[in-house]
Design a protein around this motif. Structure first.
Motif, PDB file in Angstrom:
ATOM      1  N   HIS A  96       0.834  -1.210   0.000  1.00 19.40           N
ATOM      2  CA  HIS A  96       0.000   0.000   0.000  1.00 19.40           C
ATOM      3  C   HIS A  96       0.863   1.252   0.000  1.00 19.40           C
ATOM      4  O   HIS A  96       1.717   1.429   0.868  1.00 19.40           O
ATOM      5  N   GLU A  97       0.622   2.123  -0.969  1.00 17.11           N
ATOM      6  CA  GLU A  97       1.419   3.328  -1.151  1.00 17.11           C
ATOM      7  C   GLU A  97       1.316   4.265   0.048  1.00 17.11           C
ATOM      8  O   GLU A  97       2.266   4.978   0.368  1.00 17.11           O
ATOM      9  N   ARG A  98       0.175   4.288   0.706  1.00 13.08           N
ATOM     10  CA  ARG A  98      -0.009   5.186   1.849  1.00 13.08           C
ATOM     11  C   ARG A  98       1.011   4.919   2.946  1.00 13.08           C
ATOM     12  O   ARG A  98       1.403   5.819   3.681  1.00 13.08           O
ATOM     13  N   SER A  99       1.466   3.663   3.042  1.00 12.76           N
ATOM     14  CA  SER A  99       2.438   3.305   4.068  1.00 12.76           C
ATOM     15  C   SER A  99       3.749   4.059   3.861  1.00 12.76           C
ATOM     16  O   SER A  99       4.385   4.501   4.818  1.00 12.76           O
ATOM     17  N   THR A 100       4.157   4.208   2.601  1.00 10.66           N
ATOM     18  CA  THR A 100       5.396   4.936   2.320  1.00 10.66           C
ATOM     19  C   THR A 100       5.263   6.396   2.718  1.00 10.66           C
ATOM     20  O   THR A 100       6.179   6.982   3.303  1.00 10.66           O
ATOM     21  N   ARG A 101       4.128   6.994   2.417  1.00 14.63           N
ATOM     22  CA  ARG A 101       3.912   8.392   2.803  1.00 14.63           C
ATOM     23  C   ARG A 101       3.966   8.547   4.318  1.00 14.63           C
ATOM     24  O   ARG A 101       4.581   9.477   4.844  1.00 14.63           O
ATOM     25  N   ASP A 102       3.319   7.632   5.021  1.00 22.12           N
ATOM     26  CA  ASP A 102       3.302   7.703   6.483  1.00 22.12           C
ATOM     27  C   ASP A 102       4.691   7.468   7.062  1.00 22.12           C
ATOM     28  O   ASP A 102       5.083   8.100   8.046  1.00 22.12           O
ATOM     29  N   TYR A 103       5.425   6.548   6.440  1.00 19.52           N
ATOM     30  CA  TYR A 103       6.784   6.247   6.890  1.00 19.52           C
ATOM     31  C   TYR A 103       7.679   7.474   6.760  1.00 19.52           C
ATOM     32  O   TYR A 103       8.426   7.823   7.686  1.00 19.52           O
ATOM     33  N   LEU A 104       7.612   8.154   5.614  1.00 14.27           N
ATOM     34  CA  LEU A 104       8.442   9.328   5.398  1.00 14.27           C
ATOM     35  C   LEU A 104       8.006  10.484   6.303  1.00 14.27           C
ATOM     36  O   LEU A 104       8.843  11.264   6.764  1.00 14.27           O
ATOM     37  N   GLU A 105       6.720  10.585   6.554  1.00 18.61           N
ATOM     38  CA  GLU A 105       6.225  11.602   7.479  1.00 18.61           C
ATOM     39  C   GLU A 105       6.809  11.381   8.876  1.00 18.61           C
ATOM     40  O   GLU A 105       7.240  12.323   9.549  1.00 18.61           O
ATOM     41  N   TYR A 106       6.827  10.123   9.288  1.00 19.45           N
ATOM     42  CA  TYR A 106       7.385   9.754  10.591  1.00 19.45           C
ATOM     43  C   TYR A 106       8.882  10.040  10.634  1.00 19.45           C
ATOM     44  O   TYR A 106       9.396  10.637  11.595  1.00 19.45           O
ATOM     45  N   ARG A 107       9.591   9.641   9.586  1.00 20.10           N
ATOM     46  CA  ARG A 107      11.033   9.879   9.526  1.00 20.10           C
ATOM     47  C   ARG A 107      11.348  11.364   9.502  1.00 20.10           C
ATOM     48  O   ARG A 107      12.365  11.808  10.056  1.00 20.10           O
ATOM     49  N   ARG A 108      10.515  12.151   8.852  1.00 18.56           N
ATOM     50  CA  ARG A 108      10.748  13.596   8.767  1.00 18.56           C
ATOM     51  C   ARG A 108      10.848  14.200  10.164  1.00 18.56           C
ATOM     52  O   ARG A 108      11.735  15.019  10.439  1.00 18.56           O
ATOM     53  N   GLU A 109       9.929  13.800  11.041  1.00 11.63           N
ATOM     54  CA  GLU A 109       9.942  14.333  12.399  1.00 11.63           C
ATOM     55  C   GLU A 109      11.132  13.812  13.192  1.00 11.63           C
ATOM     56  O   GLU A 109      11.810  14.564  13.901  1.00 11.63           O
ATOM     57  N   LEU A 110      11.391  12.511  13.089  1.00 14.80           N
ATOM     58  CA  LEU A 110      12.501  11.914  13.840  1.00 14.80           C
ATOM     59  C   LEU A 110      13.842  12.499  13.405  1.00 14.80           C
ATOM     60  O   LEU A 110      14.679  12.861  14.244  1.00 14.80           O
ATOM     61  N   GLU A 111      14.056  12.574  12.098  1.00 14.70           N
ATOM     62  CA  GLU A 111      15.352  13.026  11.609  1.00 14.70           C
ATOM     63  C   GLU A 111      15.552  14.518  11.812  1.00 14.70           C
ATOM     64  O   GLU A 111      16.680  14.970  12.033  1.00 14.70           O
ATOM     65  N   GLY A 112      14.470  15.279  11.741  1.00 15.87           N
ATOM     66  CA  GLY A 112      14.585  16.705  12.041  1.00 15.87           C
ATOM     67  C   GLY A 112      15.022  16.914  13.483  1.00 15.87           C
ATOM     68  O   GLY A 112      15.914  17.732  13.773  1.00 15.87           O
ATOM     69  N   PHE A 113      14.418  16.160  14.388  1.00 19.69           N
ATOM     70  CA  PHE A 113      14.777  16.228  15.804  1.00 19.69           C
ATOM     71  C   PHE A 113      16.217  15.770  16.008  1.00 19.69           C
ATOM     72  O   PHE A 113      16.991  16.393  16.748  1.00 19.69           O
ATOM     73  N   ALA A 114      16.588  14.664  15.345  1.00 21.92           N
ATOM     74  CA  ALA A 114      17.943  14.126  15.482  1.00 21.92           C
ATOM     75  C   ALA A 114      18.984  15.133  15.001  1.00 21.92           C
ATOM     76  O   ALA A 114      20.027  15.323  15.652  1.00 21.92           O
TER      77      ALA A 114
END
Length: 276
Positions: A96-114
């Protein structure tokens, strides 16, 4: 390399002290999944404990699932990351393509914080490592060494996570990157194949590192978020390009089939005319 990692145990010549020291190395990510521990004799010497005491320590660590012995191959750090998803869930997510969008959204927050934390907390050794990785990435890009670029990309993100000096964040990010390495969400090659993407990604990585080296937390966060936004847009573009290639291929098959059919029809008509 494990030289200098292990210190002599000054008090309590017990297995518990050896277990604690190795646990700290695992917890802080100094030792990672798949790393090989020194041979028994060497490790016992470094810790200044007897080999029987060391064996007790290693048995305890193995019982906890932190290390594993390979017959004839030595002792290694176990897979500390493990499976984020069970196999059925991983396969479901991948469909499901939506999973990739959600994954990148999650990573965006984590990596920005990191990245922001790394700008505040990076040590001299961290900064030197980040600079070396960017230099190696520039060299790989100039040589068109695709695999070196992929490896350097992964190493850089790991290094930023480690420079944040938050063990929970570090292990969470490692789990995130493993999902990409396993191809659950997308393959980096899809992005790197897009025109100009390799150069763009290199400069984005350089911007993140530059902000970290300057100690500018907000700039590091923004550069990291901008990078993930670019990756998300590139993933979508790669998907659309794949769809266009597929449709164009199907149209070609249809045209070729129709032309062959018309050719066979004309040939049949001529043959029938000769028979008459």
């Amino acid at each position: 390399m494990t030289d200098g990692l292990f210190r002599k145990i000054d008090h309590g010549n017990t297995a518990d002290e050896a277990v604690r020291q190795i646990e700290f190395l695992l917890l802080d990510g100094v030792l990672s999944s798949g790393d090989r521990l020194p041979a028994e004799r060497e490790l016992a010497d470094r810790l200044a404990i007897s080999r029987p005491v060391l064996r007790d320590a290693l048995k305890e660590l193995e019982a906890r699932g932190l290390i594993e012995s390979r017959h004839g191959g030595g002792t290694f750090v176990a897979d500390l990351i493990g499976q984020v998803f069970s196999k059925p869930v991983a396969e479901l997510v991948a469909r499901h393509e939506r999973s990739t969008r959600d994954y990148l959204e999650y990573r965006r927050e984590l990596e920005g914080f990191a990245a922001a934390m790394a700008a505040k907390r990076a040590t001299a050794a961290d900064r030197e490592r980040l600079g070396d990785i960017i230099a190696a990435l520039r060299d790989a890009c100039a040589r068109n060494d695709f695999q070196a670029e992929i490896d350097g990309d992964i190493e850089l993100h790991h290094a930023i996570g480690e420079a944040a000096h938050n063990i929970i964040l570090m292990h969470t990010l490692r789990a995130c990157y493993k999902l990409v390495a396993e191809g659950i969400f997308y393959h980096k090659q899809l992005i790197f194949d897009l025109p100009g993407s390799r150069e763009n990604i290199l400069e984005q990585h350089a911007a993140i590192v530059d902000a970290i080296l300057r100690g500018d937390a907000e700039a590091a966060r923004k550069a990291s978020e901008d990078h993930i936004d670019y990756v998300a847009a590139s993933v979508e573009e790669a998907r659309r390009a794949g769809e266009r290639e597929l449709v164009a291929g199907l149209r070609k098959i249809q045209r070729d089939g129709a032309q062959n059919g018309r050719g066979r029809s004309r040939e049949t008509t001529l043959q029938e005319g000769k028979q008459r």
